[in-house]
Design a protein around this motif. Structure first.
Motif, PDB file in Angstrom:
ATOM      1  N   MET A   1      -9.537   7.453 -15.152  1.00  0.00           N
ATOM      2  CA  MET A   1      -9.215   6.435 -14.604  1.00  0.00           C
ATOM      3  C   MET A   1      -8.493   5.550 -15.263  1.00  0.00           C
ATOM      4  N   GLU A   2      -8.649   5.358 -16.466  1.00  0.00           N
ATOM      5  CA  GLU A   2      -7.480   4.374 -17.465  1.00  0.00           C
ATOM      6  C   GLU A   2      -6.099   4.832 -17.324  1.00  0.00           C
ATOM      7  N   GLU A   3      -5.954   6.155 -16.983  1.00  0.00           N
ATOM      8  CA  GLU A   3      -4.698   6.711 -16.985  1.00  0.00           C
ATOM      9  C   GLU A   3      -3.956   6.241 -15.695  1.00  0.00           C
ATOM     10  N   MET A   4      -4.793   6.162 -14.779  1.00  0.00           N
ATOM     11  CA  MET A   4      -4.236   5.826 -13.174  1.00  0.00           C
ATOM     12  C   MET A   4      -3.884   4.485 -13.448  1.00  0.00           C
ATOM     13  N   ILE A   5      -4.740   3.725 -13.856  1.00  0.00           N
ATOM     14  CA  ILE A   5      -4.499   2.048 -13.889  1.00  0.00           C
ATOM     15  C   ILE A   5      -3.377   1.733 -14.921  1.00  0.00           C
ATOM     16  N   LEU A   6      -3.289   2.134 -16.118  1.00  0.00           N
ATOM     17  CA  LEU A   6      -2.259   2.013 -17.086  1.00  0.00           C
ATOM     18  C   LEU A   6      -0.934   2.495 -16.212  1.00  0.00           C
ATOM     19  N   SER A   7      -0.853   3.444 -15.602  1.00  0.00           N
ATOM     20  CA  SER A   7       0.444   3.969 -15.000  1.00  0.00           C
ATOM     21  C   SER A   7       0.976   3.038 -13.961  1.00  0.00           C
ATOM     22  N   ILE A   8      -0.003   2.428 -13.092  1.00  0.00           N
ATOM     23  CA  ILE A   8       0.208   1.581 -12.202  1.00  0.00           C
ATOM     24  C   ILE A   8       0.753   0.227 -12.842  1.00  0.00           C
ATOM     25  N   VAL A   9      -0.070  -0.228 -13.930  1.00  0.00           N
ATOM     26  CA  VAL A   9       0.537  -1.622 -14.656  1.00  0.00           C
ATOM     27  C   VAL A   9       1.859  -1.471 -15.167  1.00  0.00           C
ATOM     28  N   LYS A  10       1.914  -0.231 -15.793  1.00  0.00           N
ATOM     29  CA  LYS A  10       3.488  -0.273 -16.604  1.00  0.00           C
ATOM     30  C   LYS A  10       4.642  -0.045 -15.291  1.00  0.00           C
ATOM     31  N   ASN A  11       4.282   0.236 -14.232  1.00  0.00           N
ATOM     32  CA  ASN A  11       5.384   0.425 -13.204  1.00  0.00           C
ATOM     33  C   ASN A  11       5.315  -0.827 -12.030  1.00  0.00           C
TER      34      ASN A  11
ATOM     35  N   ILE B   1       0.675  -1.175   0.004  1.00  0.00           N
ATOM     36  CA  ILE B   1       0.147  -0.035   0.123  1.00  0.00           C
ATOM     37  C   ILE B   1       0.812   1.282   0.004  1.00  0.00           C
ATOM     38  N   GLY B   2       1.884   1.342   0.699  1.00  0.00           N
ATOM     39  CA  GLY B   2       2.843   2.409   1.086  1.00  0.00           C
ATOM     40  C   GLY B   2       3.610   2.671  -0.343  1.00  0.00           C
ATOM     41  N   LYS B   3       3.984   1.723  -1.094  1.00  0.00           N
ATOM     42  CA  LYS B   3       4.612   1.862  -2.475  1.00  0.00           C
ATOM     43  C   LYS B   3       3.692   2.366  -3.339  1.00  0.00           C
ATOM     44  N   LEU B   4       2.239   1.975  -3.572  1.00  0.00           N
ATOM     45  CA  LEU B   4       1.457   2.386  -4.320  1.00  0.00           C
ATOM     46  C   LEU B   4       1.068   3.703  -4.087  1.00  0.00           C
TER      47      LEU B   4
ATOM     48  N   LYS C   1       2.814   5.895  -2.668  1.00  0.00           N
ATOM     49  CA  LYS C   1       4.002   6.883  -3.041  1.00  0.00           C
ATOM     50  C   LYS C   1       4.159   7.208  -4.567  1.00  0.00           C
ATOM     51  N   PHE C   2       3.948   6.204  -5.227  1.00  0.00           N
ATOM     52  CA  PHE C   2       3.959   6.248  -6.662  1.00  0.00           C
ATOM     53  C   PHE C   2       2.809   7.372  -7.266  1.00  0.00           C
ATOM     54  N   LEU C   3       1.640   6.909  -6.771  1.00  0.00           N
ATOM     55  CA  LEU C   3       0.559   7.847  -7.123  1.00  0.00           C
ATOM     56  C   LEU C   3       0.795   9.275  -6.700  1.00  0.00           C
ATOM     57  N   ASN C   4       1.187   9.294  -5.727  1.00  0.00           N
ATOM     58  CA  ASN C   4       1.268  10.803  -5.011  1.00  0.00           C
ATOM     59  C   ASN C   4       2.292  11.401  -5.820  1.00  0.00           C
ATOM     60  N   GLU C   5       3.314  10.968  -6.304  1.00  0.00           N
ATOM     61  CA  GLU C   5       4.303  11.459  -7.079  1.00  0.00           C
ATOM     62  C   GLU C   5       4.025  11.705  -8.573  1.00  0.00           C
ATOM     63  N   ASN C   6       2.989  10.758  -9.078  1.00  0.00           N
ATOM     64  CA  ASN C   6       2.588  10.953 -10.481  1.00  0.00           C
ATOM     65  C   ASN C   6       1.163  11.439 -10.481  1.00  0.00           C
ATOM     66  N   ARG C   7       0.761  12.137  -9.567  1.00  0.00           N
ATOM     67  CA  ARG C   7      -0.506  12.565  -9.512  1.00  0.00           C
ATOM     68  C   ARG C   7      -1.085  13.787 -10.598  1.00  0.00           C
ATOM     69  N   ARG C   8      -2.138  13.311 -11.339  1.00  0.00           N
ATOM     70  CA  ARG C   8      -2.697  14.413 -12.140  1.00  0.00           C
ATOM     71  C   ARG C   8      -3.626  15.488 -11.424  1.00  0.00           C
ATOM     72  N   GLU C   9      -3.648  16.461 -11.922  1.00  0.00           N
ATOM     73  CA  GLU C   9      -4.606  17.614 -11.323  1.00  0.00           C
ATOM     74  C   GLU C   9      -6.113  16.976 -11.186  1.00  0.00           C
TER      75      GLU C   9
END
Length: 333
Positions: free
Chosen positions: A269-279, A218-221, A223-231
């Protein structure tokens, strides 16, 4: 929902099959050493090898089921079986520890005549080297493939190596000192240690079966989303992650501006999902629920040019393991 579509790796099954075959060979070697030496310490090592063999075949069955696709009876797949077989392995390890202690106590009480210790030392030392190499490879492969079965198998084999080294040392000590009761005493120590290892394996398996939260994932997820957060990602909450063997299932609520058209909201939503999958190299299934923003969300919304802002921005809510698992939308007051 889109998901990471990594194909099951059949090499895990083949590797585990080889582990089972090698386990049988090593058990026969230790059984020969026990017959030659009549040593309780060697008996303890042979007993653990029996568990290795049973655990290896359980692992084979678990990997076979875990790689089966989802069906009507198992909509989330079959990955949970890995936790069950891993827990069974832990229980077998504890049982082996009990048997070792019983045998050692009986030898101390009734006496035990040791013989041909030098031959036993060579045989047991050879099995230790093979076990360690096999365990190291299994654990590394388990980490790489996110397979609890291979990780448990590797840890078990490495544990077996350490106990085998202890057996070799005890045989050397008894060989030179001629104090036979030391053999049984050392076997009892190994029995207690093996039981502790079994307990830890069961504890880890139960955490997966009970869907215990994993703060590291959960922490890694977060951190990643916080650093790659969209407006447009106003808020993220009620995030839950279930483990199904090497696979993950992620639930969460994503808050977006209420005036977004369905097509635009879905694209975010797709952008968030794909960014997680790619990383990540994990196979993940997603179930993201979209929420519309409320007036109180304006205070935490980082959109600079929002046409519907009704309240002033106060501060940004950082996404971390604690905040994204909160059940409700975030708000200042």
């Amino acid at each position: 929902m889109p998901k990471n579509t990594l194909k099951p790796n059949r090499s895990n099954f083949i590797f585990q099959r080889n582990v089972a075959i090698i386990g049988i060979v090593l058990f026969l070697a230790k059984l020969l050493a026990w017959k030659l030496t009549n040593s309780d310490a060697v008996f303890s090592d042979a007993m653990e090898s029996i568990v290795n063999i049973i655990a290896a075949f359980l692992g084979l069955y678990a990997l076979h089921l875990a790689n089966k696709p989802k069906d009507e009876d198992h909509p989330y797949g079959h990955g949970k079986v890995e936790f069950i077989t891993s827990g069974t392995e832990g229980a077998l390890i504890i049982f082996a520890g009990v048997m070792i202690i019983v045998q050692a106590v009986d030898s101390i009480w009734n006496g035990n005549l040791l013989k041909e210790l030098d031959d036993g030392i060579y045989i047991v030392a050879a099995t230790a080297i093979i076990n360690y190499v096999l365990g190291w490879i299994s654990y590394k492969k388990g980490i790489q493939e996110n397979s609890l079965v291979l990780q448990s198998s590797g840890k078990h084999l490495q544990t077996d190596t350490f106990t085998t080294i202890g057996v070799v040392v005890s045989l050397i000590i008894v060989h030179f000192t001629k104090i036979n009761w030391l053999d049984s005493a050392i076997a009892m120590v190994f029995g207690v240690y093996i039981m502790f290892v079994g307990y830890k394996i069961i504890r880890k398996a139960l955490s997966g079966i009970m869907d215990e939260a994993d703060p590291e994932i959960i922490g890694k997820l977060a951190k990643f989303l916080n650093e790659n957060r969209r407006e447009a990602w106003v808020d993220l909450h009620n995030v839950r992650i279930q483990k199904h063997g090497s696979k993950l299932h992620l639930d969460g609520h994503l808050t977006l501006p209420y005036y977004f058209q369905l097509k635009i909201a879905h694209a975010e939503m797709e952008e968030m999902i794909l960014s997680i999958v790619k990383n990540t190299d994990r196979n993940i299934e997603f179930n993201i629920h979209l929420d519309d923003c409320k007036p109180f969300c304006c205070e935490i919304c980082i959109m600079k040019n929002c046409p519907a802002r009704s309240q002033d921005f106060v501060r940004k809510i950082d996404w971390n393991a604690e905040s994204i698992t909160q059940p409700d939308k975030h708000r200042i007051n």
